[in-house]
Design an enzyme around this catalytic site. Structure first.
Site, mmCIF file in Angstrom:
data_model
loop_
_atom_site.group_PDB
_atom_site.id
_atom_site.type_symbol
_atom_site.label_atom_id
_atom_site.label_comp_id
_atom_site.label_asym_id
_atom_site.label_seq_id
_atom_site.Cartn_x
_atom_site.Cartn_y
_atom_site.Cartn_z
ATOM 1 N N GLN A 142 -102.249 17.718 55.623
ATOM 2 C CA GLN A 142 -102.023 16.604 54.687
ATOM 3 C C GLN A 142 -100.556 16.220 54.453
ATOM 4 O OE1 GLN A 142 -102.914 15.326 50.052
ATOM 5 N NE2 GLN A 142 -103.927 17.121 50.807
ATOM 6 N N SER A 143 -99.687 17.209 54.296
ATOM 7 C CA SER A 143 -98.323 16.893 53.851
ATOM 8 C C SER A 143 -97.580 16.020 54.879
ATOM 9 C CB SER A 143 -97.535 18.178 53.588
ATOM 10 O OG SER A 143 -97.417 18.923 54.784
ATOM 11 N N ASP A 154 -98.837 18.667 48.685
ATOM 12 C CA ASP A 154 -98.945 18.109 50.035
ATOM 13 C C ASP A 154 -98.428 16.668 50.098
ATOM 14 O OD1 ASP A 154 -99.956 20.351 51.234
ATOM 15 O OD2 ASP A 154 -102.037 19.755 51.066
ATOM 16 N N LYS A 178 -96.950 30.887 55.030
ATOM 17 C CA LYS A 178 -97.733 29.665 55.230
ATOM 18 C C LYS A 178 -98.158 29.185 53.849
ATOM 19 C CE LYS A 178 -99.520 30.561 59.797
ATOM 20 N NZ LYS A 178 -100.673 30.498 60.692
ATOM 21 N N GLU A 226 -101.528 23.356 49.551
ATOM 22 C CA GLU A 226 -101.371 22.603 48.307
ATOM 23 C C GLU A 226 -101.256 23.450 47.034
ATOM 24 O OE1 GLU A 226 -101.294 19.124 47.538
ATOM 25 O OE2 GLU A 226 -100.999 19.908 45.525
ATOM 26 N N GLY A 262 -93.143 13.128 27.245
ATOM 27 C CA GLY A 262 -91.947 12.473 26.720
ATOM 28 C C GLY A 262 -91.847 12.596 25.211
ATOM 29 N N GLY A 263 -91.073 11.725 24.618
ATOM 30 C CA GLY A 263 -90.824 11.813 23.182
ATOM 31 C C GLY A 263 -91.850 11.089 22.330
ATOM 32 N N GLN A 264 -92.839 10.439 22.956
ATOM 33 C CA GLN A 264 -93.851 9.702 22.196
ATOM 34 C C GLN A 264 -95.153 10.473 22.260
ATOM 35 O OE1 GLN A 264 -92.841 7.151 20.556
ATOM 36 N NE2 GLN A 264 -91.031 6.436 21.629
HETATM 37 C C1 LIG Z 1 -100.507 24.400 57.080
HETATM 38 C C2 LIG Z 1 -100.349 25.757 57.721
HETATM 39 C C3 LIG Z 1 -100.570 26.863 56.686
HETATM 40 C C4 LIG Z 1 -101.421 25.862 58.809
HETATM 41 O O1 LIG Z 1 -101.252 27.039 59.552
HETATM 42 P P1 LIG Z 1 -101.982 27.212 60.964
HETATM 43 O O2 LIG Z 1 -103.303 26.520 60.933
HETATM 44 O O3 LIG Z 1 -102.023 28.653 61.268
HETATM 45 O O4 LIG Z 1 -101.109 26.368 61.995
HETATM 46 P P2 LIG Z 1 -99.604 26.644 62.491
HETATM 47 O O5 LIG Z 1 -98.707 25.640 61.913
HETATM 48 O O6 LIG Z 1 -99.251 28.079 62.307
HETATM 49 O O7 LIG Z 1 -99.728 26.345 64.046
HETATM 50 C C5 LIG Z 1 -100.626 27.114 64.834
HETATM 51 C C6 LIG Z 1 -100.225 27.223 66.262
HETATM 52 O O8 LIG Z 1 -100.639 26.046 66.957
HETATM 53 C C7 LIG Z 1 -99.684 25.726 67.923
HETATM 54 N N1 LIG Z 1 -99.809 24.335 68.320
HETATM 55 C C8 LIG Z 1 -99.780 23.257 67.516
HETATM 56 N N2 LIG Z 1 -99.923 22.139 68.240
HETATM 57 C C9 LIG Z 1 -100.059 22.522 69.527
HETATM 58 C C10 LIG Z 1 -100.256 21.822 70.738
HETATM 59 N N3 LIG Z 1 -100.341 20.492 70.800
HETATM 60 N N4 LIG Z 1 -100.360 22.553 71.877
HETATM 61 C C11 LIG Z 1 -100.284 23.891 71.853
HETATM 62 N N5 LIG Z 1 -100.096 24.607 70.742
HETATM 63 C C12 LIG Z 1 -99.984 23.919 69.588
HETATM 64 C C13 LIG Z 1 -98.389 26.046 67.240
HETATM 65 O O9 LIG Z 1 -97.355 26.149 68.169
HETATM 66 C C14 LIG Z 1 -98.725 27.371 66.557
HETATM 67 O O10 LIG Z 1 -98.608 28.407 67.518
HETATM 68 P P3 LIG Z 1 -97.900 29.833 67.211
HETATM 69 O O11 LIG Z 1 -98.527 30.356 65.974
HETATM 70 O O12 LIG Z 1 -98.224 30.618 68.427
HETATM 71 O O13 LIG Z 1 -96.450 29.587 67.038
HETATM 72 C C15 LIG Z 1 -98.947 25.920 58.337
HETATM 73 O O14 LIG Z 1 -98.817 24.990 59.372
HETATM 74 C C16 LIG Z 1 -97.815 25.730 57.333
HETATM 75 O O15 LIG Z 1 -97.521 26.609 56.514
HETATM 76 N N6 LIG Z 1 -97.140 24.571 57.406
HETATM 77 C C17 LIG Z 1 -95.998 24.264 56.563
HETATM 78 C C18 LIG Z 1 -96.397 23.935 55.152
HETATM 79 C C19 LIG Z 1 -97.375 22.814 55.075
HETATM 80 O O16 LIG Z 1 -97.175 21.731 55.564
HETATM 81 N N7 LIG Z 1 -98.476 23.090 54.366
HETATM 82 C C20 LIG Z 1 -99.361 22.067 53.903
HETATM 83 C C21 LIG Z 1 -100.366 21.682 54.829
HETATM 84 S S1 LIG Z 1 -101.167 20.259 54.140
#
Ligand SMILES: CC(C)(COP(=O)(O)OP(=O)(O)OC[C@H]1O[C@@H](n2cnc3c(N)ncnc32)[C@H](O)[C@@H]1OP(=O)(O)O)[C@@H](O)C(=O)NCCC(=O)NCCS
Length: 415
Positions: free
Chosen positions: A17-18, A168, A136, A139, A247-249
């Protein structure tokens, strides 16, 4: 009609989402947003909370309008080459992977700079540098770590998260501002730069008034507009203030006619000082306008509970819309508690494009929130989200790949 960000190319490496909130806004302002997704799977939200089997979810479609989708395996050697070509061609790379994921893929800041020194690399992370930088974050984690949850809810209950996705979508908004600012600076310097929006920071920025209150509390030990005054106690940290205004109101949420069966038959009522006499007239307590115990804002502060109870006796005789109409005539600030159903059906929001109906080849028509930021010279035209990999061939051709090369890369599993 031309758009504000015409000519800006965004390599959109975002998911969930973010990040998508940010790149969707940039697309609405006219940027060409090329969303890179994992071949065969795509953004995980395509399949989350699905309401129709095998059709991209509303979660995905509502966050990815006006983008193009290309599928690349960015860990495949030839897939990496395609990504390099995109980095050379684009102005901004936006990503919200877990910390370190881009580096592990082989695309460190230094490497990206080698490929394109004008590239702006914009990231959402859960936390900035510090003890939690490797975490990681989703939201509600950000809402809790950014100070929102500890200050939301009622004093006698646990911390509460809010339905507004301030962690997000709020951080995506912050990142979008960072990106256009960096693009502007690049017009003078010719250089790209890194833009970081940490979700904890974004939430805290939106909770700024609560850090204000922490310092007021430290200094005086009491905050008179909080419901804890004069009946409760203050501790060391800013307490949860229920529905008190920030706020103040002083304000509070009051029942309206029908509250027994309708969970949203309520109105937010603000006892704004300049219209106090009018409030007294409307609710039939004319004597309060001159009684020294009620006539001034400081005199009212210890009596807010009693005052709101009296006002509520009046609001309960009206529907929230009737109350709104009467109060607005007297410039008394108030707001009906609108349900999502009421908002979805509100004609004026459709008229302004804040709520839009979009057609999708697989799901048919659905409602979405349009661009909430209106530019007079750059109108927003909301287009449906792309199917997974819908524009792979188109984008590859723009990068200079021939049909034969595209077929070979597809056979190799790189795209
Ligand atoms: C949201 C979040 C928790 C999700 O975690 P996740 O599902 O495990 O996904 P990741 O971001 O760790 O990415 C997973 C893997 O996919 C891989 N990947 C993504 N796109 C790819 C693609 N097109 N081809 C190959 N690999 C890909 C990444 O390189 C990563 O690999 P690695 O772990 O070996 O380095 C994490 O991305 C995060 O903390 N993001 C930052 C904060 C954020 O935006 N959070 C809010 C989300 S709304």
């Amino acid at each position: 009609m031309a758009k504000a960000l015409d000519g800006v190319r965004i390599l959109d490496f975002t998911h969930v989402q973010s990040g998508p909130t940010c790149t969707q806004l940039l697309a609405w302002f006219g940027a060409d947003v090329i969303k890179v997704e994992r071949a065969g799977a795509g953004d995980i939200t395509r399949e989350q909370l699905r309401d129709i089997p095998d059709v991209d979810s509303l979660y995905f479609t509502m966050l990815n309008h006006n983008k193009r989708s290309i599928t690349i395996d960015t860990k495949h050697p030839e897939g990496k080459q395609v990504l390099e070509a995109l980095i050379r061609k684009c102005d901004v790379l936006v990503e919200n992977f877990a910390p370190g994921a881009l580096d592990r893929m082989g695309f460190s800041w230094e490497r990206i700079q080698e490929l394109n020194p004008r590239m702006i690399v914009a990231s959402v992370k859960g936390f900035g540098p510090g003890p939690y930088e490797d975490c990681k974050v989703y939201e509600n984690v950000a809402q809790c770590a950014g100070g929102a949850a500890s200050t939301t809810g009622f004093d006698d209950g646990p911390p509460v998260v809010t339905g507004a996705q301030i962690g997000d979508s709020g951080t995506g908004l912050h990142l979008a501002l960072g990106i256009v600012t960096a693009l502007y600076q690049r017009t003078h310097t010719g250089r790209g730069q890194r833009v970081l929006a940490a979700m904890q920071d974004g939430v805290l920025n939106l909770c700024r008034v609560k850090l204000r209150d922490q310092q007021r509390l430290d200094r005086t030990g009491v905050m008179k507009e909080y419901p804890q005054y004069p009946n409760g106690t203050f501790g060391e940290a800013v307490p949860r203030a229920g529905n008190a205004s920030g706020g103040g109101q002083p304000g509070w949420i009051l029942k309206c006619k029908g509250w027994e069966t309708d969970p949203n038959a309520y109105i937010y009522f603000i006892t704004q000082a300049p219209v106090w006499a009018k409030i007294c007239n409307v609710i039939g307590k004319e004597e309060w306008a001159t009684d020294p115990a009620y006539a001034t804002a400081p005199a009212r502060l210890p009596r807010l509970k009693e005052i709101f109870a009296e006002i509520e006796r009046w609001t309960m005789t009206k529907t929230k819309f009737e109350a709104m109409q009467i109060l607005n005539k007297h410039d008394i600030p108030c707001g009906p508690i609108l349900s999502m159903k009421e908002i979805a059906e509100e004609p004026s929001l459709r008229k302004t494009g804040t709520i839009v109906e979009v057609d999708h080849p697989k799901r048919g028509k659905y409602l979405s929130v349009g661009n909430p930021i209106k530019l007079s010279d750059s109108p927003t035209d909301v287009k449906r989200s792309p199917l997974l990999g819908e524009h792979t061939d188109e984008v590859m051709a723009e990068l200079g790949y021939s049909t034969e090369q595209i077929t070979a890369l597809r056979t190799a599993g790189a795209i």
